[in-house]
Scaffold this motif. Structure first.
Motif, PDB file in Angstrom:
ATOM      1  N   GLY A 103       0.815  -1.221   0.000  1.00 43.35           N
ATOM      2  CA  GLY A 103       0.000   0.000   0.000  1.00 43.35           C
ATOM      3  C   GLY A 103       0.842   1.262   0.000  1.00 43.35           C
ATOM      4  N   GLY A 104       0.139   2.390  -0.095  1.00 45.72           N
ATOM      5  CA  GLY A 104       0.822   3.677  -0.001  1.00 45.72           C
ATOM      6  C   GLY A 104       1.481   3.814   1.359  1.00 45.72           C
ATOM      7  N   THR A 105       0.854   3.249   2.381  1.00 47.24           N
ATOM      8  CA  THR A 105       1.418   3.309   3.734  1.00 47.24           C
ATOM      9  C   THR A 105       2.785   2.620   3.760  1.00 47.24           C
ATOM     10  OG1 THR A 105      -0.827   3.109   4.579  1.00 47.24           O
ATOM     11  CG2 THR A 105       0.951   2.771   6.163  1.00 47.24           C
ATOM     12  N   TRP A 131      -3.089  13.598   6.505  1.00 44.48           N
ATOM     13  CA  TRP A 131      -3.533  12.257   6.875  1.00 44.48           C
ATOM     14  C   TRP A 131      -2.778  11.906   8.157  1.00 44.48           C
ATOM     15  CZ3 TRP A 131      -0.877   7.249   5.372  1.00 44.48           C
ATOM     16  CH2 TRP A 131      -1.698   6.155   5.622  1.00 44.48           C
ATOM     17  N   HIS A 179       1.475  16.296  -0.706  1.00 49.19           N
ATOM     18  CA  HIS A 179       0.446  15.440  -1.317  1.00 49.19           C
ATOM     19  C   HIS A 179       0.401  15.807  -2.800  1.00 49.19           C
ATOM     20  CE1 HIS A 179      -1.936  14.646   2.619  1.00 49.19           C
ATOM     21  NE2 HIS A 179      -0.825  15.287   2.948  1.00 49.19           N
ATOM     22  N   ASN A 184      -5.443  15.063   1.495  1.00 45.54           N
ATOM     23  CA  ASN A 184      -6.261  14.492   2.554  1.00 45.54           C
ATOM     24  C   ASN A 184      -5.813  15.118   3.866  1.00 45.54           C
ATOM     25  OD1 ASN A 184      -7.619  12.919   4.393  1.00 45.54           O
ATOM     26  ND2 ASN A 184      -6.581  10.998   3.886  1.00 45.54           N
ATOM     27  N   ASP A 212       3.531  12.115  -1.605  1.00 47.53           N
ATOM     28  CA  ASP A 212       2.525  11.076  -1.351  1.00 47.53           C
ATOM     29  C   ASP A 212       1.486  11.155  -2.460  1.00 47.53           C
ATOM     30  OD1 ASP A 212       0.436   9.504  -0.521  1.00 47.53           O
ATOM     31  OD2 ASP A 212       0.514  10.143   1.566  1.00 47.53           O
ATOM     32  N   ALA A 214      -1.421   9.241  -3.352  1.00 44.90           N
ATOM     33  CA  ALA A 214      -2.368   8.184  -2.982  1.00 44.90           C
ATOM     34  C   ALA A 214      -3.640   8.208  -3.828  1.00 44.90           C
ATOM     35  CB  ALA A 214      -2.718   8.291  -1.503  1.00 44.90           C
ATOM     36  N   TYR A 215      -3.846   9.299  -4.587  1.00 47.54           N
ATOM     37  CA  TYR A 215      -5.160   9.465  -5.241  1.00 47.54           C
ATOM     38  C   TYR A 215      -5.058   9.789  -6.727  1.00 47.54           C
ATOM     39  CZ  TYR A 215      -6.896   9.437  -0.478  1.00 47.54           C
ATOM     40  OH  TYR A 215      -7.187   9.059   0.806  1.00 47.54           O
ATOM     41  N   SER A 244      -0.045   4.767  -4.439  1.00 46.37           N
ATOM     42  CA  SER A 244      -0.943   3.736  -3.914  1.00 46.37           C
ATOM     43  C   SER A 244      -1.935   3.321  -4.993  1.00 46.37           C
ATOM     44  CB  SER A 244      -1.708   4.318  -2.719  1.00 46.37           C
ATOM     45  OG  SER A 244      -2.810   3.500  -2.402  1.00 46.37           O
ATOM     46  N   SER A 246      -4.576   1.560  -3.852  1.00 43.32           N
ATOM     47  CA  SER A 246      -5.742   1.225  -3.028  1.00 43.32           C
ATOM     48  C   SER A 246      -6.991   1.910  -3.542  1.00 43.32           C
ATOM     49  CB  SER A 246      -5.501   1.663  -1.579  1.00 43.32           C
ATOM     50  OG  SER A 246      -4.355   1.034  -1.083  1.00 43.32           O
ATOM     51  N   LYS A 247      -6.877   3.192  -3.868  1.00 43.74           N
ATOM     52  CA  LYS A 247      -8.065   3.969  -4.221  1.00 43.74           C
ATOM     53  C   LYS A 247      -8.374   3.843  -5.717  1.00 43.74           C
ATOM     54  CE  LYS A 247      -6.902   5.529  -0.187  1.00 43.74           C
ATOM     55  NZ  LYS A 247      -7.540   5.662   1.092  1.00 43.74           N
ATOM     56  N   ARG A 255      -3.242  -4.304  -0.517  1.00 44.84           N
ATOM     57  CA  ARG A 255      -2.015  -3.632  -0.079  1.00 44.84           C
ATOM     58  C   ARG A 255      -1.004  -3.509  -1.223  1.00 44.84           C
ATOM     59  NH1 ARG A 255      -3.590  -0.819   1.958  1.00 44.84           N
ATOM     60  NH2 ARG A 255      -1.949  -0.165   3.374  1.00 44.84           N
TER      61      ARG A 255
HETATM   62  N1  PLP Z   1      -1.640   8.691   1.892  1.00 49.31           N
HETATM   63  C1  PLP Z   1      -2.802   9.325   2.036  1.00 49.31           C
HETATM   64  C2  PLP Z   1      -2.847  10.812   1.908  1.00 49.31           C
HETATM   65  C3  PLP Z   1      -3.966   8.603   2.307  1.00 49.31           C
HETATM   66  O1  PLP Z   1      -5.115   9.253   2.448  1.00 49.31           O
HETATM   67  C4  PLP Z   1      -3.880   7.195   2.439  1.00 49.31           C
HETATM   68  C5  PLP Z   1      -5.060   6.393   2.755  1.00 49.31           C
HETATM   69  O2  PLP Z   1      -6.080   6.824   3.197  1.00 49.31           O
HETATM   70  C6  PLP Z   1      -2.649   6.590   2.258  1.00 49.31           C
HETATM   71  C7  PLP Z   1      -1.546   7.365   1.998  1.00 49.31           C
HETATM   72  C8  PLP Z   1      -2.459   5.112   2.408  1.00 49.31           C
HETATM   73  O3  PLP Z   1      -3.006   4.368   1.431  1.00 49.31           O
HETATM   74  P1  PLP Z   1      -2.926   2.781   1.437  1.00 49.31           P
HETATM   75  O4  PLP Z   1      -4.257   2.298   1.871  1.00 49.31           O
HETATM   76  O5  PLP Z   1      -2.590   2.427   0.046  1.00 49.31           O
HETATM   77  O6  PLP Z   1      -1.876   2.373   2.397  1.00 49.31           O
END
Ligand code: PLP
Length: 398
Positions: A103-105, A131, A179, A184, A212, A214-215, A244, A246-247, A255
């Motif tokens: 994941g992005g995390t 975030w 970002h 976020n 970051d 993520a979107y 990421s 994920s979204k 992940r």
């Molecule tokens: N970075 C930001 C700004 C986010 O809002 C999120 C998830 O909400 C993430 C990273 C992490 O994303 P992931 O679920 O891919 O770990």
């Protein structure tokens, strides 16, 4: 005894909200706290392109053996194509190296670990607000964080001058987390002109950008949302990106994310990759495979890719439509001017509602949102919008 002196950690504000939402027995409750896309029926469904890719994988996949430490090279290449554009020197030129992370995390954490382990910097500047996980990722990787102002509450806008003024206090070599789009929690992104200024400022001050992403695709489009990153790339020879899937692929639980590190030359990039590998090896050994195989299958098949772009556009446009409808309906209901919601990007909006108003939404109407006033616009649909408008109007008029 070893564990009896441990204090209970405070509940994660967003996950805690979800727990409270689940326990609420009211039939017409609404969750605007979560950070996942929901369709007009309020469901977080699997994208069709993902389902099709999974069918292909089910047929063709021959092993569940370990992946390379950094994931499949083709996956990293496709991720770089999305970030920098098909013809960019960073796709195949060797200056940018990518590594699949959970994941992005995971990408943020591995990036932060790499920075700490290699003594690249000790301080990272993070937007306020952000975030919430950013702060704890930085500290658990051993970095100290400072905050730079981002949100102009009075004007529902980017506090650009204050942001640059505060970042002027950063020391040469500090890291600045940005970002890339769909900030976020505010939904407010720099304009193109502001990105130019930020990118040049970071280069002049010799600060290391960590972006970051993520979107991608949730703001204005896949290419459009990359403007900030590509502008940073124009002026800064070295930087990191945590992306990421994920979204934009709806692959939340798989992940799937990517850390990309750009170096000034190929020789350095090879050394960087060797150290990123150590960071991955010690944290997770090697990445999970399913998500990255889905993404690789979709992005390398023209039909599936077109389907993905279409489905992503559908998600983006539904959110935009809800933004417009929400602001119009709030105005018509006499709640005031919420036009700023239509200027924000991505899943989230800083609604301008204060803590007490958010509490009243939950208590009196079963509408859950984060205490900061962040609402997930992706949780609004044509079935719940009228009750949301009614509730917001009631709390702002109180
Ligand atoms: N970075 C930001 C700004 C986010 O809002 C999120 C998830 O909400 C993430 C990273 C992490 O994303 P992931 O679920 O891919 O770990």
């Amino acid at each position: 005894m070893f564990f009896d002196r441990i204090d209970a950690a405070p509940a994660d504000p967003i996950l805690g909200l979800n727990e409270a939402f689940k326990k609420d027995t009211r039939a017409n409750k609404t969750n605007l706290g979560v950070g996942v896309y929901q369709n007009n029926e309020g469901k977080t469904v699997i994208l069709d392109c993902v389902k099709e890719a999974e069918k292909i994988l089910l047929e063709k996949e021959e092993t569940k053996s370990y992946l390379p430490i950094t994931g499949l090279p083709e996956f990293g290449r496709l991720a770089r194509e999305l970030i920098f554009g098909k013809d960019s020197e960073f796709v195949d030129g060797g200056k940018a190296v990518s590594c699949h992370c959970p994941g992005g995390t995971g990408a943020l954490r591995i990036g932060a670990d790499f920075i700490h382990q290699q003594n690249i910097a000790s301080t990272i500047w993070i937007s306020d607000p952000t975030w919430a996980n950013h702060y704890q990722i930085a500290t658990s990787a051993g970095l100290k964080f400072e905050r730079y102002p981002y949100y102009d509450r009075a004007n529902h806008n980017l506090a650009f001058d204050r942001m640059i003024e505060t970042l002027s206090q950063a020391k040469e070599g500090d890291v600045v987390l940005l970002h890339a789009c769909c900030h976020n929690p505010t939904g407010i992104d720099p304009t193109h002109e502001q990105w130019e200024i930020i990118a040049k400022f970071l280069a002049e001050k010799k600060l290391l950008p960590f972006i970051d992403f993520a979107y991608q695709g949730f703001g204005h489009g896949i290419e459009e949302d990359a403007f900030g990153v590509r502008t940073i790339a124009k002026y800064n020879p070295e930087f990191l990106i945590a992306s990421s899937f994920s979204k934009n692929f709806g692959l939340y639980s798989e992940r799937s994310g990517v850390l990309t590190v750009v170096s000034a030359d190929v020789e350095t990039a090879v050394k960087v990759m060797s150290q990123v590998k150590i960071a991955v090896r010690t944290a997770i050994s090697n990445p999970p495979a399913h998500g990255e195989k889905i993404v690789t299958t979709v992005l390398s098949d023209p039909t599936l890719r077109a389907k993905w772009e279409d489905e992503l556009k559908g998600m983006r446009e539904r959110i935009s439509k809800m933004r417009v409808l929400l602001s119009h309906k709030l105005k018509d209901a006499g709640a005031g001017d919420f036009d700023f919601i239509t200027e924000q990007n991505g899943m989230f909006s800083f609604s301008g509602l204060d803590k007490d108003q958010i509490e009243a939404l939950k208590r009196d109407f079963g509408i859950y949102a984060v205490a900061s006033g962040r609402i997930c616009v992706a949780g609004i649909n044509s079935n719940n919008i009228d009750s949301i408008v009614e509730a917001i109007t009631a709390v702002v008029k109180k």
